[in-house]
Design a protein around this motif. Sequence first.
Motif, mmCIF file in Angstrom:
data_model
loop_
_atom_site.group_PDB
_atom_site.id
_atom_site.type_symbol
_atom_site.label_atom_id
_atom_site.label_comp_id
_atom_site.label_asym_id
_atom_site.label_seq_id
_atom_site.Cartn_x
_atom_site.Cartn_y
_atom_site.Cartn_z
ATOM 1 N N UNK A 54 24.673 44.914 12.133
ATOM 2 C CA UNK A 54 23.808 44.730 10.960
ATOM 3 C C UNK A 54 23.262 43.317 10.864
ATOM 4 N N UNK A 55 23.948 42.343 11.451
ATOM 5 C CA UNK A 55 23.474 40.967 11.359
ATOM 6 C C UNK A 55 22.136 40.804 12.081
ATOM 7 N N UNK A 56 21.954 41.533 13.169
ATOM 8 C CA UNK A 56 20.693 41.463 13.899
ATOM 9 C C UNK A 56 19.545 41.971 13.036
ATOM 10 N N UNK A 57 19.790 43.022 12.273
ATOM 11 C CA UNK A 57 18.765 43.548 11.367
ATOM 12 C C UNK A 57 18.360 42.500 10.340
ATOM 13 N N UNK A 58 19.337 41.824 9.746
ATOM 14 C CA UNK A 58 19.025 40.839 8.715
ATOM 15 C C UNK A 58 18.393 39.592 9.303
ATOM 16 N N UNK A 59 18.697 39.254 10.561
ATOM 17 C CA UNK A 59 18.024 38.130 11.206
ATOM 18 C C UNK A 59 16.533 38.418 11.375
ATOM 19 N N UNK A 65 10.276 37.328 6.817
ATOM 20 C CA UNK A 65 10.033 36.693 5.517
ATOM 21 C C UNK A 65 9.642 35.233 5.678
ATOM 22 N N UNK A 66 10.281 34.543 6.607
ATOM 23 C CA UNK A 66 9.982 33.129 6.830
ATOM 24 C C UNK A 66 8.550 32.955 7.330
ATOM 25 N N UNK A 67 8.122 33.820 8.230
ATOM 26 C CA UNK A 67 6.749 33.745 8.744
ATOM 27 C C UNK A 67 5.733 34.067 7.654
ATOM 28 N N UNK A 68 6.071 34.999 6.772
ATOM 29 C CA UNK A 68 5.158 35.382 5.712
ATOM 30 C C UNK A 68 4.997 34.273 4.678
ATOM 31 N N UNK A 69 6.087 33.572 4.380
ATOM 32 C CA UNK A 69 6.055 32.520 3.369
ATOM 33 C C UNK A 69 5.408 31.235 3.861
ATOM 34 N N UNK A 70 5.375 31.004 5.152
ATOM 35 C CA UNK A 70 4.859 29.753 5.708
ATOM 36 C C UNK A 70 3.617 29.995 6.564
ATOM 37 N N UNK A 71 2.661 30.705 6.044
ATOM 38 C CA UNK A 71 1.412 30.937 6.771
ATOM 39 C C UNK A 71 0.566 29.682 6.758
ATOM 40 N N UNK A 72 -0.144 29.481 7.853
ATOM 41 C CA UNK A 72 -1.072 28.339 7.943
ATOM 42 C C UNK A 72 -2.370 28.701 7.231
#
Length: 73
Positions: A54-59, A65-72
């Motif tokens: 399950x840890x792989x799923x959450x990674x 989410x990180x890519x979505x929040x930090x768009x250029x």
Amino acid sequence: MLKLGLLSLICALTAGVFGFGVNAPEGWTWSKVSFFFFLLPALAAFVDSTMQRPSLLWEVVDEVRHKRNHKQP
């Protein structure tokens, strides 16, 4: 187990095309039954692999989410 799930999914999709397709004869009820017969092990294998790691799923979710929040801009 994941390889078995992928093989079952391919078999289920193939049976689904022949069983539920536009030109499927009425007598091909075995194909409709085999679609669900192969779909159940595929779903069980995918759920089992998700439960084992399950840890792989959450990674992956955190990375998206990180890519979505930090768009250029």
